[in-house]
Design a protein around this motif. Structure first.
Motif, PDB file in Angstrom:
ATOM      1  N   GLU A  32       0.831  -1.205   0.000  1.00  0.00           N
ATOM      2  CA  GLU A  32       0.000   0.000   0.000  1.00  0.00           C
ATOM      3  C   GLU A  32       0.865   1.254   0.000  1.00  0.00           C
ATOM      4  O   GLU A  32       0.579   2.219  -0.723  1.00  0.00           O
ATOM      5  CB  GLU A  32      -0.947  -0.011   1.201  1.00  0.00           C
ATOM      6  N   LEU A  33       1.923   1.256   0.804  1.00  0.00           N
ATOM      7  CA  LEU A  33       2.814   2.420   0.841  1.00  0.00           C
ATOM      8  C   LEU A  33       3.539   2.604  -0.493  1.00  0.00           C
ATOM      9  O   LEU A  33       3.708   3.733  -0.962  1.00  0.00           O
ATOM     10  CB  LEU A  33       3.804   2.302   1.996  1.00  0.00           C
ATOM     11  N   LEU A  34       3.950   1.513  -1.114  1.00  0.00           N
ATOM     12  CA  LEU A  34       4.606   1.624  -2.423  1.00  0.00           C
ATOM     13  C   LEU A  34       3.656   2.179  -3.477  1.00  0.00           C
ATOM     14  O   LEU A  34       4.065   2.953  -4.349  1.00  0.00           O
ATOM     15  CB  LEU A  34       5.164   0.265  -2.852  1.00  0.00           C
ATOM     16  N   ALA A  35       2.390   1.804  -3.404  1.00  0.00           N
ATOM     17  CA  ALA A  35       1.401   2.346  -4.341  1.00  0.00           C
ATOM     18  C   ALA A  35       1.244   3.858  -4.136  1.00  0.00           C
ATOM     19  O   ALA A  35       1.163   4.618  -5.114  1.00  0.00           O
ATOM     20  CB  ALA A  35       0.053   1.633  -4.171  1.00  0.00           C
ATOM     21  N   ILE A  36       1.225   4.290  -2.885  1.00  0.00           N
ATOM     22  CA  ILE A  36       1.137   5.730  -2.604  1.00  0.00           C
ATOM     23  C   ILE A  36       2.397   6.419  -3.127  1.00  0.00           C
ATOM     24  O   ILE A  36       2.322   7.498  -3.725  1.00  0.00           O
ATOM     25  CB  ILE A  36       0.949   5.988  -1.091  1.00  0.00           C
ATOM     26  N   TRP A  37       3.563   5.808  -2.917  1.00  0.00           N
ATOM     27  CA  TRP A  37       4.823   6.388  -3.395  1.00  0.00           C
ATOM     28  C   TRP A  37       4.783   6.577  -4.914  1.00  0.00           C
ATOM     29  O   TRP A  37       5.199   7.612  -5.421  1.00  0.00           O
ATOM     30  CB  TRP A  37       6.002   5.500  -2.999  1.00  0.00           C
ATOM     31  N   ARG A  38       4.290   5.574  -5.624  1.00  0.00           N
ATOM     32  CA  ARG A  38       4.205   5.693  -7.090  1.00  0.00           C
ATOM     33  C   ARG A  38       3.321   6.870  -7.488  1.00  0.00           C
ATOM     34  O   ARG A  38       3.613   7.587  -8.443  1.00  0.00           O
ATOM     35  CB  ARG A  38       3.699   4.387  -7.701  1.00  0.00           C
ATOM     36  N   ASP A  39       2.243   7.082  -6.745  1.00  0.00           N
ATOM     37  CA  ASP A  39       1.352   8.219  -7.039  1.00  0.00           C
ATOM     38  C   ASP A  39       2.026   9.549  -6.711  1.00  0.00           C
ATOM     39  O   ASP A  39       1.852  10.523  -7.432  1.00  0.00           O
ATOM     40  CB  ASP A  39       0.043   8.104  -6.251  1.00  0.00           C
ATOM     41  N   LEU A  40       2.796   9.599  -5.628  1.00  0.00           N
ATOM     42  CA  LEU A  40       3.468  10.835  -5.220  1.00  0.00           C
ATOM     43  C   LEU A  40       4.583  11.218  -6.181  1.00  0.00           C
ATOM     44  O   LEU A  40       4.741  12.386  -6.526  1.00  0.00           O
ATOM     45  CB  LEU A  40       4.100  10.681  -3.834  1.00  0.00           C
ATOM     46  N   GLY A  41       5.397  10.257  -6.504  1.00  0.00           N
ATOM     47  CA  GLY A  41       6.579  10.528  -7.309  1.00  0.00           C
ATOM     48  C   GLY A  41       7.664  11.189  -6.472  1.00  0.00           C
ATOM     49  O   GLY A  41       7.439  11.611  -5.341  1.00  0.00           O
ATOM     50  N   VAL A  42       8.841  11.299  -7.052  1.00  0.00           N
ATOM     51  CA  VAL A  42       9.995  11.816  -6.315  1.00  0.00           C
ATOM     52  C   VAL A  42       9.915  13.318  -6.066  1.00  0.00           C
ATOM     53  O   VAL A  42      10.689  13.851  -5.274  1.00  0.00           O
ATOM     54  CB  VAL A  42      11.324  11.463  -7.018  1.00  0.00           C
ATOM     55  N   LEU A  43       8.986  13.990  -6.716  1.00  0.00           N
ATOM     56  CA  LEU A  43       8.830  15.431  -6.509  1.00  0.00           C
ATOM     57  C   LEU A  43       7.534  15.773  -5.790  1.00  0.00           C
ATOM     58  O   LEU A  43       7.147  16.939  -5.724  1.00  0.00           O
ATOM     59  CB  LEU A  43       8.903  16.168  -7.852  1.00  0.00           C
TER      60      LEU A  43
END
Length: 172
Positions: A32-43
């Protein structure tokens, strides 16, 4: 009267995933956290990135993988402002993040056997302890810093018993 923080669905989703992880559903929490990270992106929002990366590190038993996430959390903290942190929680200051972030990096480096680099990071944590709040959270971080410093000195790579991924239930 203090202002109520604005609704933050991303922080809510992070909190739900972290709670799952603390309840033993670590694989699901990481997904779930990785999915949120993908949505956020590095910026994405630095508060979201810092929080999410910090918890992904805590939920990862592999010190090399945890180190990557801890470095991401530190990088995000460097982009975070007190104003943005205060939007989430009144009075929250970024300086208070640094002792824990450097502690976590030091602990992962220590577990990987990189004692000199770990000593530099634990020194960074020690230099910033004045920013910790009084009370149980600050005391917990100060105690952990001393414990990691002692483990570095002893050249001990054993995971700490208080580590979030040690002693918990792993479902994967």
């Amino acid at each position: 009267m203090t202002a109520t923080p604005a609704a933050d669905p991303t922080m809510d989703a992070i909190t739900i995933a972290v709670t799952r992880g603390h309840e033993g559903e670590t694989a699901r929490a990481r997904q779930e956290l990785l999915a949120i990270w993908r949505d956020l992106g590095v910026l994405g929002d630095p508060l979201h990135r810092c929080t999410l990366a910090h918890y992904l590190a805590d939920l990862n038993p592999d010190p090399a993988e945890a180190l990557i996430w801890d470095v991401r959390a530190l990088d995000a903290a460097r982009a975070l402002t007190d104003d943005r942190a205060g939007e989430h929680h009144a009075g929250l200051e970024v300086a208070g993040f640094y002792p824990s972030l450097h502690l976590n990096i030091a602990d992962n480096l220590r577990r990987l056997g990189s004692f000199e680099a770990a000593a530099v990071q634990i020194g960074e944590a020690e230099d910033r302890v004045a920013a910790l709040p009084p009370g149980s959270y600050g005391d917990m971080i100060r105690t952990a810093i001393r414990g990691v410093r002692d483990a570095i000195t002893a050249r001990d790579t054993t995971p700490r018993s208080s580590s979030p991924t040690v002693g918990g239930t792993e479902d994967d």
